[in-house]
Scaffold this motif. Structure first.
Motif, PDB file in Angstrom:
ATOM      1  N   GLY A  10       0.852  -1.217   0.015  1.00 37.41           N
ATOM      2  CA  GLY A  10       0.070   0.117  -0.024  1.00 37.41           C
ATOM      3  C   GLY A  10       0.729   1.162   0.083  1.00 37.41           C
ATOM      4  O   GLY A  10       0.643   2.272   0.385  1.00 37.41           O
ATOM      5  N   THR A  12       1.500   3.273  -2.201  1.00 33.40           N
ATOM      6  CA  THR A  12       0.960   4.598  -2.866  1.00 33.40           C
ATOM      7  C   THR A  12      -0.084   5.328  -1.918  1.00 33.40           C
ATOM      8  O   THR A  12      -0.535   6.474  -2.497  1.00 33.40           O
ATOM      9  CB  THR A  12       0.337   4.040  -4.183  1.00 33.40           C
ATOM     10  N   GLY A  13      -0.475   4.853  -0.953  1.00 28.83           N
ATOM     11  CA  GLY A  13      -1.461   5.405   0.050  1.00 28.83           C
ATOM     12  C   GLY A  13      -0.629   6.462   0.612  1.00 28.83           C
ATOM     13  O   GLY A  13       0.164   7.065   0.608  1.00 28.83           O
ATOM     14  N   GLY A  14      -1.717   7.198   1.681  1.00 27.72           N
ATOM     15  CA  GLY A  14      -1.066   8.414   2.498  1.00 27.72           C
ATOM     16  C   GLY A  14      -0.033   8.124   3.254  1.00 27.72           C
ATOM     17  O   GLY A  14       1.025   8.755   3.418  1.00 27.72           O
ATOM     18  N   LEU A  15      -0.215   6.832   4.013  1.00 29.55           N
ATOM     19  CA  LEU A  15       1.117   6.489   4.913  1.00 29.55           C
ATOM     20  C   LEU A  15       2.022   5.764   4.273  1.00 29.55           C
ATOM     21  O   LEU A  15       3.201   6.172   4.598  1.00 29.55           O
ATOM     22  CB  LEU A  15       0.464   5.627   6.034  1.00 29.55           C
ATOM     23  N   THR A  34       1.727  -1.478  -5.102  1.00 31.29           N
ATOM     24  CA  THR A  34       0.350  -0.879  -5.170  1.00 31.29           C
ATOM     25  C   THR A  34      -0.852  -1.819  -5.674  1.00 31.29           C
ATOM     26  O   THR A  34      -0.225  -2.818  -6.361  1.00 31.29           O
ATOM     27  CB  THR A  34       0.631   0.165  -6.363  1.00 31.29           C
ATOM     28  N   HIS A  35      -1.748  -1.823  -5.242  1.00 33.48           N
ATOM     29  CA  HIS A  35      -2.888  -2.684  -5.614  1.00 33.48           C
ATOM     30  C   HIS A  35      -3.340  -2.206  -7.081  1.00 33.48           C
ATOM     31  O   HIS A  35      -3.344  -2.799  -7.964  1.00 33.48           O
ATOM     32  CB  HIS A  35      -4.087  -2.254  -4.872  1.00 33.48           C
ATOM     33  N   GLN A  36      -3.593  -0.533  -7.502  1.00 32.57           N
ATOM     34  CA  GLN A  36      -3.870  -0.262  -8.612  1.00 32.57           C
ATOM     35  C   GLN A  36      -3.244   0.893  -8.856  1.00 32.57           C
ATOM     36  O   GLN A  36      -3.286   1.324 -10.282  1.00 32.57           O
ATOM     37  CB  GLN A  36      -5.540   0.156  -8.557  1.00 32.57           C
ATOM     38  N   ASN A  37      -2.641   1.812  -8.249  1.00 33.54           N
ATOM     39  CA  ASN A  37      -2.086   3.305  -8.634  1.00 33.54           C
ATOM     40  C   ASN A  37      -0.707   3.390  -9.285  1.00 33.54           C
ATOM     41  O   ASN A  37       0.206   3.676  -8.362  1.00 33.54           O
ATOM     42  CB  ASN A  37      -2.227   4.217  -7.308  1.00 33.54           C
ATOM     43  N   ASN A  88       1.209  -2.543   5.328  1.00 33.36           N
ATOM     44  CA  ASN A  88       0.517  -1.032   5.513  1.00 33.36           C
ATOM     45  C   ASN A  88      -0.726  -1.178   4.644  1.00 33.36           C
ATOM     46  O   ASN A  88      -1.722  -0.309   5.003  1.00 33.36           O
ATOM     47  CB  ASN A  88       1.556  -0.136   4.968  1.00 33.36           C
ATOM     48  N   SER A 139      -1.879  -1.236  12.291  1.00 36.78           N
ATOM     49  CA  SER A 139      -3.018  -1.811  12.858  1.00 36.78           C
ATOM     50  C   SER A 139      -3.645  -0.402  12.890  1.00 36.78           C
ATOM     51  O   SER A 139      -3.591   0.465  11.844  1.00 36.78           O
ATOM     52  CB  SER A 139      -2.797  -2.390  14.186  1.00 36.78           C
ATOM     53  N   TYR A 153     -13.517  -3.536  10.043  1.00 38.33           N
ATOM     54  CA  TYR A 153     -12.261  -2.791  10.284  1.00 38.33           C
ATOM     55  C   TYR A 153     -11.722  -3.088  11.666  1.00 38.33           C
ATOM     56  O   TYR A 153     -10.235  -3.533  11.770  1.00 38.33           O
ATOM     57  CB  TYR A 153     -12.555  -1.394   9.888  1.00 38.33           C
ATOM     58  N   LYS A 157      -8.148  -5.465  12.298  1.00 37.30           N
ATOM     59  CA  LYS A 157      -7.012  -4.972  12.813  1.00 37.30           C
ATOM     60  C   LYS A 157      -6.922  -5.733  14.227  1.00 37.30           C
ATOM     61  O   LYS A 157      -5.671  -5.634  14.345  1.00 37.30           O
ATOM     62  CB  LYS A 157      -7.176  -3.445  13.012  1.00 37.30           C
ATOM     63  N   VAL A 186      -5.015  10.235  10.843  1.00 39.47           N
ATOM     64  CA  VAL A 186      -4.206  10.604  10.102  1.00 39.47           C
ATOM     65  C   VAL A 186      -4.790  11.191   8.574  1.00 39.47           C
ATOM     66  O   VAL A 186      -5.725  10.419   8.247  1.00 39.47           O
ATOM     67  CB  VAL A 186      -2.739  10.070   9.588  1.00 39.47           C
ATOM     68  N   THR A 188      -5.538  11.163   4.833  1.00 38.96           N
ATOM     69  CA  THR A 188      -5.186  10.518   3.924  1.00 38.96           C
ATOM     70  C   THR A 188      -6.281  10.072   3.016  1.00 38.96           C
ATOM     71  O   THR A 188      -7.487  10.247   3.509  1.00 38.96           O
ATOM     72  CB  THR A 188      -4.208   9.038   4.259  1.00 38.96           C
TER      73      THR A 188
HETATM   74  N1  LIG Z   1      -5.193   7.215   7.898  1.00 34.92           N
HETATM   75  C1  LIG Z   1      -5.721   6.895   9.299  1.00 34.92           C
HETATM   76  O1  LIG Z   1      -6.039   7.869   9.892  1.00 34.92           O
HETATM   77  C2  LIG Z   1      -5.049   5.637   9.580  1.00 34.92           C
HETATM   78  C3  LIG Z   1      -5.354   5.225  11.282  1.00 34.92           C
HETATM   79  C4  LIG Z   1      -5.172   4.013  11.679  1.00 34.92           C
HETATM   80  C5  LIG Z   1      -4.599   2.955  10.736  1.00 34.92           C
HETATM   81  N2  LIG Z   1      -4.544   3.365   9.421  1.00 34.92           N
HETATM   82  C6  LIG Z   1      -4.201   2.324   8.842  1.00 34.92           C
HETATM   83  O2  LIG Z   1      -2.621   2.835   7.968  1.00 34.92           O
HETATM   84  C7  LIG Z   1      -2.503   2.034   6.591  1.00 34.92           C
HETATM   85  C8  LIG Z   1      -2.501   2.891   5.523  1.00 34.92           C
HETATM   86  O3  LIG Z   1      -3.737   3.622   5.533  1.00 34.92           O
HETATM   87  P1  LIG Z   1      -3.767   4.830   4.666  1.00 34.92           P
HETATM   88  O4  LIG Z   1      -4.686   5.923   5.586  1.00 34.92           O
HETATM   89  O5  LIG Z   1      -2.465   5.394   3.940  1.00 34.92           O
HETATM   90  O6  LIG Z   1      -4.994   4.574   3.375  1.00 34.92           O
HETATM   91  P2  LIG Z   1      -4.957   5.074   1.963  1.00 34.92           P
HETATM   92  O7  LIG Z   1      -4.341   6.212   1.685  1.00 34.92           O
HETATM   93  O8  LIG Z   1      -6.317   4.617   1.575  1.00 34.92           O
HETATM   94  O9  LIG Z   1      -3.913   3.967   1.258  1.00 34.92           O
HETATM   95  C9  LIG Z   1      -4.445   2.500   1.137  1.00 34.92           C
HETATM   96  C10 LIG Z   1      -3.259   1.903   0.436  1.00 34.92           C
HETATM   97  O10 LIG Z   1      -3.672   0.322   0.401  1.00 34.92           O
HETATM   98  C11 LIG Z   1      -3.829  -0.189  -0.738  1.00 34.92           C
HETATM   99  N3  LIG Z   1      -4.995  -0.949  -1.016  1.00 34.92           N
HETATM  100  C12 LIG Z   1      -6.137  -0.761  -1.017  1.00 34.92           C
HETATM  101  N4  LIG Z   1      -6.909  -1.840  -1.402  1.00 34.92           N
HETATM  102  C13 LIG Z   1      -5.929  -2.914  -1.549  1.00 34.92           C
HETATM  103  C14 LIG Z   1      -6.003  -4.357  -1.935  1.00 34.92           C
HETATM  104  N5  LIG Z   1      -7.179  -4.818  -2.342  1.00 34.92           N
HETATM  105  N6  LIG Z   1      -5.005  -4.970  -2.105  1.00 34.92           N
HETATM  106  C15 LIG Z   1      -4.000  -4.489  -1.767  1.00 34.92           C
HETATM  107  N7  LIG Z   1      -3.538  -3.096  -1.575  1.00 34.92           N
HETATM  108  C16 LIG Z   1      -4.757  -2.387  -1.258  1.00 34.92           C
HETATM  109  C17 LIG Z   1      -3.731   1.074  -1.867  1.00 34.92           C
HETATM  110  O11 LIG Z   1      -3.416   0.771  -2.962  1.00 34.92           O
HETATM  111  P3  LIG Z   1      -3.831   1.451  -4.324  1.00 34.92           P
HETATM  112  O12 LIG Z   1      -3.452   3.045  -3.953  1.00 34.92           O
HETATM  113  O13 LIG Z   1      -2.877   0.753  -5.359  1.00 34.92           O
HETATM  114  O14 LIG Z   1      -5.171   1.573  -4.333  1.00 34.92           O
HETATM  115  C18 LIG Z   1      -3.423   2.246  -0.862  1.00 34.92           C
HETATM  116  O15 LIG Z   1      -1.990   2.222  -1.317  1.00 34.92           O
HETATM  117  C19 LIG Z   1      -3.963   1.189   6.530  1.00 34.92           C
HETATM  118  O16 LIG Z   1      -3.456  -0.182   6.986  1.00 34.92           O
HETATM  119  C20 LIG Z   1      -4.972   1.632   7.511  1.00 34.92           C
HETATM  120  O17 LIG Z   1      -5.795   0.881   7.669  1.00 34.92           O
HETATM  121  C21 LIG Z   1      -4.812   4.490   8.874  1.00 34.92           C
END
Ligand SMILES: NC(=O)c1ccc[n+]([C@@H]2O[C@H](COP(=O)([O-])OP(=O)(O)OC[C@H]3O[C@@H](n4cnc5c(N)ncnc54)[C@H](OP(=O)(O)O)[C@@H]3O)[C@@H](O)[C@H]2O)c1
Length: 246
Positions: A10, A12-15, A34-37, A88, A139, A153, A157, A186, A188
């Motif tokens: 993951g 390509t996502g925010g974290l 990356t999954h799709q991006n 992640n 998590s 969710y 986790k 965070v 994202t």
């Molecule tokens: N943001 C927060 O506040 C927060 C808080 C607590 C925990 N977290 C955890 O931190 C981690 C990162 O979160 P984020 O906020 O950065 O989320 P995000 O920006 O939505 O990024 C999610 C990432 O996961 C990938 N993904 C989505 N569906 C997938 C699939 N079916 N198979 C494989 N990869 C997949 C996406 O890939 P593509 O870009 O290719 O679609 C993207 O790179 C997650 O595990 C989330 O649960 C986040």
């Protein structure tokens, strides 16, 4: 010593972007999953190369056993080693329990839990052989506090916590550490749905009076990944500004 290799799912996502940048700047070769991006992955690859490190992009559906296996094979073919695995990638599809579809339940469990099992299964043999490994599972504070409309969710986790505790015991004798980062909120793409009013209310409960950043999470990941963190395993690090109420 050759440069260490980190695989970030993951990425390509925010974290994920925060992890990629911090590890590249710290001297790691970086595998960008990356999954799709793909477009975003290419931008991140350029960033890694600009730091003088190597980068590899892998597009995969990690919840599929075979694609996870191929992902690890790809990393080993390219670099011959895997030092750090950051699980992640994540999916969040909320809903009241009486409306939560089977599809959304399964999708979240598959990405947040099954994909982690899949990848670790294939990442562990080369780590055992190298007698070194760092596994970092991302998590969420919600795993510890629970939250309404977050059944799938939170369960996925919280399951990572059981997985991590068991693996830390199983893999410790091989000099592989297994730890968790449980982020607070965070900004994202995943948290796009949170309104400004909700963020304001959330921050009022955070002793440090702000939201988390990808850099905060990356700092914690670098700490767990460090060779000097070899006696730190089976830990849940809540990077949340001191807010344990979620
Ligand atoms: N943001 C927060 O506040 C927060 C808080 C607590 C925990 N977290 C955890 O931190 C981690 C990162 O979160 P984020 O906020 O950065 O989320 P995000 O920006 O939505 O990024 C999610 C990432 O996961 C990938 N993904 C989505 N569906 C997938 C699939 N079916 N198979 C494989 N990869 C997949 C996406 O890939 P593509 O870009 O290719 O679609 C993207 O790179 C997650 O595990 C989330 O649960 C986040």
């Amino acid at each position: 010593m050759e440069q260490p290799v980190v695989l970030i799912t993951g990425a390509t996502g925010g974290l994920g972007e925060g992890f990629v940048k911090a590890f590249a700047q710290a001297g790691y070769h970086v595998v960008i999953h990356t999954h799709q991006n793909i477009e975003r992955a290419r931008v991140l690859k350029e960033f890694v190369l600009a730091q003088g490190q190597e980068a590899l992009i892998i597009q995969a559906e990690l919840e599929k056993h075979k694609e996870a296996q191929e992902t690890i094979e790809h990393v080993l073919n390219a670099f011959g080693r895997l030092d750090v695995l950051i699980n992640n990638a994540g999916l969040k599809r909320d809903g009241a329990i009486d409306l939560l579809s089977e599809e959304d339940f399964d999708a979240v469990l598959n990405v947040n839990l099954k994909a982690v099992y899949n990848l670790i299964k294939f990442a562990v043999p080369p780590m055992k052989e190298a007698k070194f490994g760092r596994i970092i599972n991302i998590s969420s504070g919600i795993a510890l506090t629970g939250r309404e409309h977050n059944v799938n969710y939170a369960a996925s986790k919280a399951a990572l916590h059981g997985l991590t505790k068991s693996l830390a015991k199983e893999l410790g004798p091989f000099n592989i550490t297994v730890n968790i980062i449980a982020p607070g909120l965070v900004e994202t793409p995943m948290t796009d749905y949170v309104t400004p009013e909700q963020k304001k209310a959330y921050i009022e409960n955070v002793p440090l009076r702000r939201l988390g950043t990808p850099e905060d999470m990356a700092h914690a990941a670098l700490f767990f990944a460090d060779v000097r963190s070899g006696f730190i395993s089976n830990q849940i690090l809540c990077v949340n500004g001191g807010n344990h109420s979620a």
